[in-house]
Structures are given as C-alpha cells and as structure tokens.
Design a protein around this motif. Sequence first.
Motif: not given
Length: 797
Positions: A340-357
Amino acid sequence: MGVLRSETMGHGTLVLPVESARNFLDQLGHHCNVQVEDMNHATLSRPYRRYIQRLDEMDRIVRFLSESVAATPGYSITRNRLDDFLANESDMTLDGVEETLGKLYRQFVDFKANNDALAEQETAAVEEKFVNETAEKALGQLAGGASEALLGDRLDDGMVFSKVAGVVTRTDQERFARTLFRATRGNTFTHFEEIPEAVRDARTGKVAAKSVFVVYFQGATSSAMYEKVNRICQAFGVSTYAWPATQGAARERIETLKTDIGDKKKTLESFEALFKSELDYMVEKLRETGNSRLEEWRLFVLKEKALYATMNMFEGGITLRANVWFPEEETASIKQVLADESRRRGASAMLIVDQSGGKHPPTYIKRNDYTWAFQELVETYGVAVYKEANPALFTVVTFPFIFGVMYGDVGHGSCLFIAACLMLYHSDTLKYSQPAMYKARFLFLLMGFFAIYNGFIYNDFFGIGLNVFGSRWKQIGDTQYYEADYDISNNGGTGPYPFGLDPAWIGVSNELLFVNSFKMKVSVILGVLQMLVGLMFRFSNAFYHIKTHGWIDLVCECIPMLIFMVSFFGYMDYMILYKWVTPMDQPPMLINTLICMGLGQKDPMPLYDGQSAVQPKLMILTALAVPWILIPKPIILYLKHKASKGKQAEGYVAIEEGGAADAHHEEEFEVGEVVIHQLIETIEYVLGTVSHTASYLRQWALSLAHQQLSLVFLQKTLLIAFDGDGGFGQAVKVYIAFAVWAGITAGVLLGMDVLECFLHTLRLHWVEFQSKFYNPGGHCGYSFVPFRHTTSIATEA
C-alpha cells in the motif's frame, strides 16, 4: 500458541528505498510488529546521526519549554494521550516542528533575559526608594527641622565623615553588622531600618524580608576606611545606593523613583501578558481528547527519534536492507502495508522471508490488559527460551491465590479489593497519569478477591471471627470444654461448619494450636502441588524438544524428578488429606510416620492398612531417583558425541549454511563439564525440593503474623476504648482509638504487610516454582522488541 508458548516467529530481510525509508518504517510502526536487527553493530556506521542530533536539540528545547510551563502557576500540560496523537500526527513534519520550536525557544530566551533585566531594575528602584525614605525620615528628625545633613562632609576642625547606604536581607543583617564592627575595629556605626514589605532578591529571584542600612564612619570617600566598608558590602552581595544630602533632595528622588517604578511595572506586566499568551498557545489542547500542543511536539520528537534510530540499523546505499524478526501470522499484513505504501510513494519496498526460519528467534508472548502485570512478573525472573512453556496463564491464578493465603482477612482484603475497583473505575485517568498502576489494576483486584476468599476460610475479619452459619460446637455446661454438634463419624448426619473455620475456635485457649496445624498443612499441600505443576511444565518442554534434543531430558531428568517428588512429598500430602477425611479414635502424628518411613522402621501407629508394605517401596523409588538423575545423562551425551565424531571422520556430515560454526560448537564438548553440571543439577533438585517444601511454610508464617497483628492492634485500641461505662468521655475515647486503629491498620497491615506478602509470593513463584522448569539448560532467551510506535514512544516517555 499465544499464552502457553511464545508465538511462532518468522525471519526475513526488509528492503526499503532510501528516499522513502522513513515513510515505510513509519507505516510499519503504526500497523505491524517488526524487530530490526542492527546490521551496523560491527562497523558502528550511523548514516542518520545528523537527524538524531537535530532531534536531540529539539528534545532539549521541548524540555526547556516544559520546565517554563511547569514553573508558571496556573498552567499544566495535558500529557500521554498516545492513541489520539498517533491518529492525528500525520500533518506534522520534522522541518516545520523544528522551525516552530526554534522560534519559540529564541522568544523565551529573550523574554527571560528582558524580564530578568527589568525585574532587577525594578528591584533596584524599589530598594533605592526605601533608602531615600529612610534618609528623609532621618534628616527630618534633626533639631530645629534643619535640612542640613546629619553630619556634614567636613566639620569646623577639619574632621571628615562619610556614609554608605544600601539594602541587606534580614537574615544577613546581624552577621553584616558584626563583620563591619570587627573589620573596622569599632570605628563605624551602622543603623538599620526594616523595610515594611518583602522585596525581590536579585540573587535568588525570590521575595525576601530586607532592611535599609546606613554605615557612618570617619574619613573621605577616598580613604582606606571607605574602601574597606565597600569591600565588605561587595562580599555580602548587598546593594548600595547614594545617600541624599538634604531632606528635599530625598523627597525629589522619591518622586522620581515612584514614576520609574510605575513605568517598569507596566512594562513587566506587558511582558508577562505576552509570555502568558505564548504559554496559552503551548498548553492549548488541539482536540477535545488530545494532548496539549507542547506534548504533541514532544511525542512527535520521540517518534521521529525512534524512527531514525531504527533506520541507523539498516545497511546499504540506494536501498536499505536489514534482517528482521516478526510474528509468522503477521507476514501477510506486513507485505500488505509495504504494498500500500509503495503505491502511494511510487517506490518499491519488500519483505524477503527466510524459509529456513532463522536462528535464535526472540520470545514473543502476546499480552492484554488482564495478563500484562502477571506476564511482567514472570519475565522479570528471566525471559523464556523460544517456544518454552510460559507459566503466566497459571500465575494469573496462583500468584493472587498464594498472596491471599498469606494475607487472608475479609476486612483487609475488602479494602484492597475496593481500592482495585476504584482503579478500574478511573482507569482512563490512570492510563495517562499513573501507567504502572493502570497496568497492575487487575493484579490488585485478584489479590483483594483471594484475600477475602481466604479470610472467610480463616474466619477472620479485622481480627474478629464471624458466625455466619452458626457454630457446629456446643459448650458443655458452664465449663470451658465443647463437644461436637455434628456427625464426627461421617455417617450421614449433620455436617460441620459449611465454609471455613468454625467460629467456636475463635478465642479459645487452643486456637493457635489448631489453626497453626491447619495452616501449616495447607501450606505444604499447596507448595507440593505448585512444584508438581512446575514439573509438568518441564515435561512439556521435554516433549516439545524431542525432535531437537531427543528423549534424554524426558527419560533421564523429568521422569526420575517426578518419581522423587511424588514418592515422598506427594505421599506426605496424601497422608495429610487421608487423616483429614478419615475418622480415627487415635490419629497418629504424621511427623513420626515420616521419620519411621525415612529410617526404615516399623510404625507402631499406622495410618492405614498396608502402610508397612507401601512405605518401603516408596523410599526405594525415592532413593533410586537420585542416581537416575545423576548418572545416565552424561554417559548418553558422551556416547552421542563420540558417535558424531566418528561420522565426521568418515565424512558423512553435510555442512549447510552456518554448519561449520555448528560443527565447531559441537567439538567443544567436555565430559568433565557435563558431569559437573549434572552433579550440580542433581544436588540442586534433591536438596532444593526439600528446602522448597519447607519454604512454602512462609505462607503459614505470614498468615499467622497478619492475624496476630490484626488482633493486637484491635485489642490495644478499640477494645480498650469500648471497655467503659459510657458517656461523653468514652465516646471521645472511642473516636480517638478508632483514628489510631485506622491509622495503624492503613500503615502497617494495608501498607507494609501487603508489600511483605507480595514479595514473599513473588519469591515462591520465582525460586520454588519457576526454577523447576524455567530455562533448565541455563540459556536465557531474549524478548521480542518490535519497532512499534505504541511501545517505543511509551518507553521513552
């Protein structure tokens, strides 16, 4: 899991665009629970330190302004309404708040400097006016009404006299005169005239009682005596003023000073009005349910400081990256906030989940208003390792109940319960004014409730027994003996007193003997039960970690510990309960039964049939449990380590990410350390179980002390006052005695005794209960501390 175990945690990498990182992090702080790991702890790189420095300066200004408001009577700041602030702070900007605070700070500094200068000038004018009034009075008292000076500058024979006049505080008056007399060897004469009104002291800024002084001495203004007098005046910090030559000059100077004082007062009033208008602006509430404007700025500064301090933990240039922990169930909501914030700011942010935990997750246990205080008590002892059993759910009941066992009194418990109800009623106010009391309100409520409950069991109301259901004992004639008025053989007849102690026991000669025996046995039963619950938690941890630790902890520690506890101490509780519910003509002493059991002797007065066959077997199990705890575990660990070393030599161990470090850790296995650790664990548990069972007797001791103090305070105050023939005198005695009794009760029994029982209850939970399972391996966990505005700002506040 939530309450019984910590939440399942996820691990990942948070990637934010550098130009909008602050906005993304702000939204996460509003809606999600994310703990950021410091990626720069090794290099100590802090790219946003300039922002922190700016915010520190703004924080200093806010503190300065808050102190100015607090120092002004009639002004107060509406504080700590955090929820309203977070819902309405989006229109604030760092540059805008910084500019406003800087402007206000400069204005207030100028106000203070100008006000101090004007106040000093007004004070000097007022003091000089009183000096001239004193001079006018002295000159007017000359013989013949002459207007000449009291002593002329030069007499006919050439002798010259001088005068030094000024104002000194009355507290320094005697010391000042004595110093002048000694320093000049009696060659001066000092006259004092008290000023009828208090005058502002330029040194302290406070009003003080002062006096006008005039020092007469021989010598010109250029003489050594004149210099000496002036040095003494400077040393005392007194103000000196010119002494008029004539009465007319004094009157003329007085009129001039009155006009000057009036002008300065008007100027000071104008400055004060302007100052108060700025104060009104700062303490003004922006919304009906909101904070003062100054408090809004303070909370904004704290929030921004927390934001940039968290951003300092990220690494990277074009994009910021950091490893984060978060509750696994919030993964979707975190990604949604970032999208949602990426759409408002015109920028990209992400969370890369570590599958190993991830490794070594933090411990996160959710809290609500009801469980907050109990969870805080548990974690004060130490934070549980990730996914270990959390005893807070049981502590919610056991902590106030054990407190009630120690503090049991219907009257005192009712006072505590009513106080807690008032906390609940005024919780909205306490939330901002007394946050600690607000969070502990349910703890106090349950403590009061269980104190009342146990007070009914003890039949104790401010040291007086209550005959609610009618006694089940009747007096035998006029003797001091009683006989049971119920079916003591339990054959279906009338039962005993329905709830609690029969009132017939109150005040009789063997009351303490019976009540102490009862409370002592209850304390032991409750203690063994709570320690058994602690062992059940240890079983729970062992079952949960079977996949990672195997069956060693379960088989080599939990089972023999349970056998040791049940075979002796559980059996002791069983005998207590059996003796209570089984009618006997000559019941045996349980202490003698336990001695015979421990020494392997035959009991001449068995409690039940078959006792002689059961007790030796239980003692054998108790004795076998000790080497069972001590010996097998070190041997099994050594054999497992030896087997893993053999596999490593054959090259069968796969090295994953971080596997080399783990392999190195495994190589640090030391047999001697393991044996010593297990020896300490065995001794601690075996001896600790004995000492802990005895430690639970503090419940009986505290209860006895509370009951006896209540009785003594009542007997030495109210009961003495009630013993009389009536009349006005006795009414006065009762009134005074009640005040004394109420004061002692409030100070000792509702103050000190509540704290004492609370601390002893805390000790029983930390040492006797939680030590049975809490972090048995000695590795303490660490709390999940998310970046959340509601916690970071509250912690700073």
